[in-house]
Design an enzyme around this catalytic site. Sequence first.
Site: not given
Length: 307
Positions: A63, A66, A191, A243, A261
Amino acid sequence: MEISTILDKIHLQIQPLLSQGKVADYIPALANVNHQEFAMAVTLNNGEFYGVGNYQQHFSIQSISKVFSFTLALRHYKKKLYRRVWREPSGDPFNSLIQLEHENGIPRNPFINAGAIVVCDSLISKAADGELALKDLLTFIRLISADDTIGIDESVASSELQHGFRNSALANLMKSFGNIDNDVEQVLTTYFKQCSVSMNCQQLSRAFLYLANHGIDPITQKQILTSAQTKRVNALMLTCGHYDASGDFAFQVGLPGKSGVGGGIVAIIPGKMSIAVYSPALNEFGNSLVGTKALELFTTYTGLSIF
Ligand code: GLU
């Protein structure tokens, strides 16, 4: 205290914690790592570098990617992007479906999975197809890392493709609300490959420097984002970068940052530096357990945070 002394001190202090936490195994290929690994790297805005542990060892950035894809999408779409993805913390796990149904397929922010899938879709629309979107993203990551060797770990990407049922549910749900323009399978494949970019702490700390310098790469002087856009990316990293543990990360560490992760976290200190840390065992929220602690120690010992 010198930064190198601080890093050595942190390295020593986190040793007893290395047996704690749990490596992500919902993507089977991510479980094939040494659970005890630790590395930390600091790049200052003037280019000075400090590292401890195996900071040249590659890992799956997951992530953290992102932030890169959101940066590219902001460059293309500017404020229009916020019609498809909001900027509020979700307070839910990174792969949660519940909120998305209630909120008509508009993800809370670009750093939860649903938001990143929408951002990925927007990049595909711009580039014409998934392969080209990925190529643009890799070119961008190589540019800001000043390293042409960065690539994708295909074994992680295919492992995620085989087990990405939840992401598939998120993408299909958003498609049903009209918030995915391209073919769902293409979006997911792109993705997963984006998440499978493989980098080390040294490269990551270099790549994030533009966020520590008002959107301008302090070493090459290339403008990556405007100062206003940079403020917003950093605000989103602070409020949504970890998160449903984003509040706690801000409380413990006091810096904008983004976790993955795969066990990496990158954080920035505006005007000063970027810090990347890697330790694959995660806490219950999916953030690196030792990585979070190491960053907390770093801001404590240096006395530097945004607060
Ligand atoms: N590729 C991961 C997923 O979609 C990213 C999650 C993360 O790093 O937090 O589940």
